[in-house]
Design an enzyme around this catalytic site. Structure first.
Site, PDB file in Angstrom:
ATOM      1  N   GLY A 203       0.826  -1.202   0.000  1.00 37.98           N
ATOM      2  CA  GLY A 203       0.000   0.000   0.000  1.00 37.98           C
ATOM      3  C   GLY A 203       0.852   1.239   0.000  1.00 37.98           C
ATOM      4  N   PRO A 205       2.484   4.880   1.093  1.00 36.68           N
ATOM      5  CG  PRO A 205       4.356   6.182   0.645  1.00 36.68           C
ATOM      6  CD  PRO A 205       3.189   5.537  -0.013  1.00 36.68           C
ATOM      7  N   GLY A 206       1.894   5.619   4.519  1.00 33.42           N
ATOM      8  CA  GLY A 206       0.941   6.241   5.425  1.00 33.42           C
ATOM      9  C   GLY A 206      -0.403   5.568   5.502  1.00 33.42           C
ATOM     10  CB  THR A 210       4.390   0.647  10.424  1.00 34.92           C
ATOM     11  OG1 THR A 210       5.098   0.945   9.221  1.00 34.92           O
ATOM     12  CG2 THR A 210       5.369   0.336  11.522  1.00 34.92           C
ATOM     13  CD  GLU A 426     -11.599   4.291 -12.757  1.00 38.23           C
ATOM     14  OE1 GLU A 426     -11.883   3.088 -12.953  1.00 38.23           O
ATOM     15  OE2 GLU A 426     -10.519   4.787 -13.115  1.00 38.23           O
TER      16      GLU A 426
END
Ligand code: ADP
Ligand code: ZN
Length: 604
Positions: A203, A205-206, A210, A426
């Site tokens: 995914g 960052p952020g 983690t 989309e």
């Protein structure tokens, strides 16, 4: 115990070396030279007294025939020694009698000399360091390793749980099994169940990779060892592998536990992808990780979790069964997800009555979890500065502005205008796919950026097909071009958002012509031999064994197929314009549509 014995032997060896080096450098003072003018050297040469000249840059060292002493003279740099001496009246035949050695003294050579002088000092310093460490290590216990080498990797017992991670329900569901296993490994072992060794969290960052890994450790109540792949890149060869070994040694001693490797792409990218860092180091580190994982027994009870935002560049060796064979994707959160994350972060903060989390979630399309945490924190700071007792809507709105402008932002906000375009794009894909009989049913669409493509429309394959029909390919092509077609119909203008679609469409059309023989014009034959790097699964090139004319025909066929598919897509969308508008509108509001709700918008 055995380990520390080995270490003290090493220390004695170092003492010996250091003392030796010191003595050596004290007594082996360099040769001393007596300085003489160049004219004197010329005179000696004329008299035939010189045995050897050693020239380096501007220095001329002289060895006289009957003397053990060395002399030194200085000449102009850039003028050759023979020229200099000839100018001083030395006849060429005299010059021919002496040995002239030219020394190229490089910068490196000088540095080696300087560093050589420092070597004993370095040894002494290293010695002190080791002694200190040993003294420390003696009275530390279980976790001393992680502490005394805090910079190698970190150890903790996380207190976060799944409740602290919001908007990623599917991921949590998948990880529940890992938690259960870590809690009671015996139960699984008794049944001979094979538990995943490695879980890859993918995914941007952020998005909480983690955090999620820590939450798994927190839920299971086990230690959490972590290290970041990017740290390895700057290290000396061999250090990375040693660290990995230490890390896993330690982890095995504290099992059950979790080992978390952040930014694994830094060491785990496939060979030859991009630059930066030492290849050797990367490969050795990567290999060590693989060796460790392959060496797990059934009772090792260590789960390795790794995070990346570039799964596309990972070495396939990492993804093989028995390694990181579980993959969990963390997308950027949609409105619902953002609201849930907001709720987590405002949990223990006093809020004004006017605060509406729904509104805040809607105002932050493109934000990831880290941005939201940041925003709540900024809002709290603003409120405190204004001496308020609670955080108000005003503070939140200012905080959003700050986060958008801030340097730490992990993502960009999507403007209303962009949102509209992406929504139509989309919706275009989804509608074309829905109306073409050979396309897989659309299961979910989202306008929140994901990876390379801005939004995505995910068709779910009905069944595994090994044989593909031409009619299916043609429908799929139209579906791929549906995004672009919608943009053109609605806005009369097109954007770069379709670049990825076009690439895929072109590839597919070309394969139809050159590999599957699906073009009537060119007939049932293949063109070009495909060369693949088997282990990478990547095509590296094509061997061309056809004429320029055929090449042109291929291009024309590809172009025709794509153009026709595009026209079909446009036709469908023009006919169902009302649906296109409704679907796009809904997407702009909800950002993600799936399942029955989506079905309702597609069919009347
Ligand atoms: P990553 O590892 O994906 O870069 P992190 O786990 O480091 O992201 O996230 C940074 C911070 O952002 C977390 O500590 C947490 O406070 C917040 N955060 C990110 N994702 C979420 C989420 N899904 N729910 C709650 N907080 C989140
Ligand atoms: Zn698209």
């Amino acid at each position: 115990m055995r380990k520390s014995a080995g270490r003290s032997e090493l220390i004695y060896l170092l003492i010996l070396i250091a003392v030796g080096a010191l003595l050596f450098s004290m007594f082996s003072s360099p040769k001393t030279y007596t300085e003489v003018p160049l004219s004197t050297v010329a005179q000696w040469l004329k008299d035939g007294q010189v045995e050897e000249l050693i020239v380096s840059d501007g220095e001329v060292k002289v060895k006289k025939a009957e003397s053990s002493r060395y002399y030194i003279a200085y000449k102009e740099v850039g003028v050759s020694i023979t020229e200099t001496l000839t100018n001083l009246g030395v006849p060429p035949e005299k010059l021919a009698q002496v040995k002239i050695a030219v020394e190229k003294r490089s910068r490196i050579g000088e540095w080696v000399t300087i560093l050589g002088g420092l070597l004993p000092l370095v040894f002494v310093a290293a010695l002190f360091y080791l002694l200190m460490r040993q003294a420390q290590g003696a009275n530390n216990q279980a976790f001393s390793f992680g502490k005394s080498r805090a910079r190698l990797f970190t150890t903790e017992r996380p207190t976060v749980t799944f409740d602290d991670v919001a908007g990623v329900d599917e991921a949590k569901e998948e990880l529940k099994e890992v938690v259960e296993f870590l809690r009671e490994p015996q139960k699984f072992a008794a049944l001979g169940a094979r538990i995943p060794k490695g879980v890859l969290l993918v995914g941007p960052p952020g998005t909480g990779k983690t955090l999620l890994a820590k939450a798994v450790a927190g839920e299971a109540g086990v230690p959490f060892f972590s290290i970041s792949g990017s740290e390895f890149v700057e290290m000396f060869v061999g250090v990375g592998a040693a660290r990995v070994r230490d890390l896993f040694d330690q982890a095995k001693r504290h099992s059950p536990c979790i080992v978390f490797i952040d930014e694994i792409d830094a060491v785990g990218r496939y060979r030859g992808a991009g630059l930066g860092g030492s290849h050797d180091e990367r490969e050795q580190t990567l290999n060590q990780i693989l060796v460790e994982m392959d060496g797990f027994d059934t009772d090792t009870n260590v789960i390795v979790m790794a995070a990346t935002n570039r799964p596309d560049i990972l070495d396939p060796a990492l993804l093989r069964p028995g390694r990181f064979d579980r993959r969990i994707v963390l997308d950027r959160p949609d409105v619902k997800g953002r609201k849930a994350i907001l709720q987590v972060h405002v949990r223990n903060k006093p809020l004004d009555k006017d605060v509406d989390l729904d509104v805040l979630a809607r105002e932050t399309p493109g934000f990831v979890g880290a941005d939201i945490e940041n925003m709540v924190n900024e809002a709290a700071i603003l409120a405190a500065r204004r001496n308020k007792k609670a955080i108000g809507m005003k503070e939140f709105q200012e905080a959003i502005e700050r986060v958008i402008a801030g340097p730490e932002r992990k993502s960009r906000i999507i403007s209303e205008e962009e949102k509209r375009i992406i929504a139509y794009h989309e919706a275009g894909h989804a509608l074309v796919m829905h109306f073409l009989p050979n396309c897989d049913p659309v299961h979910k669409i989202s306008i929140i950026a994901r990876g390379m493509a801005l939004g995505y429309t995910m068709p779910l394959p009905e069944e595994d097909r090994y044989l593909h029909r031409k009619s299916k390919f043609l429908d799929e092509l139209a579906g791929l071009l549906g995004g672009r077609a919608a943009e053109e119909i609605v806005f009369g203008d097109i954007t770069t958002g379709a670049a990825n679609d076009l690439e895929q469409a072109t590839k597919l059309a070309r394969a139809m012509v050159t590999r599957y023989g699906m073009s009537e014009k060119l007939g049932p034959m293949t063109f070009g031999e495909k060369q693949e790097l088997v282990f990478l699964g990547k095509e590296i090139g094509e061997q061309r064994e056809y004429s320029e004319k055929v090449a042109q025909e291929i291009d024309e066929e590809v172009r025709r197929i794509i153009r026709e598919a595009y026209e079909r897509a446009k036709e469908i969308l023009t006919k169902h314009r009302d649906k296109l508008d409704r679907l796009a509108q809904a997407l702009m509001e909800k950002e993600t549509l799936e399942g029955d709700e989506l079905k309702a918008y597609l069919s009347d």
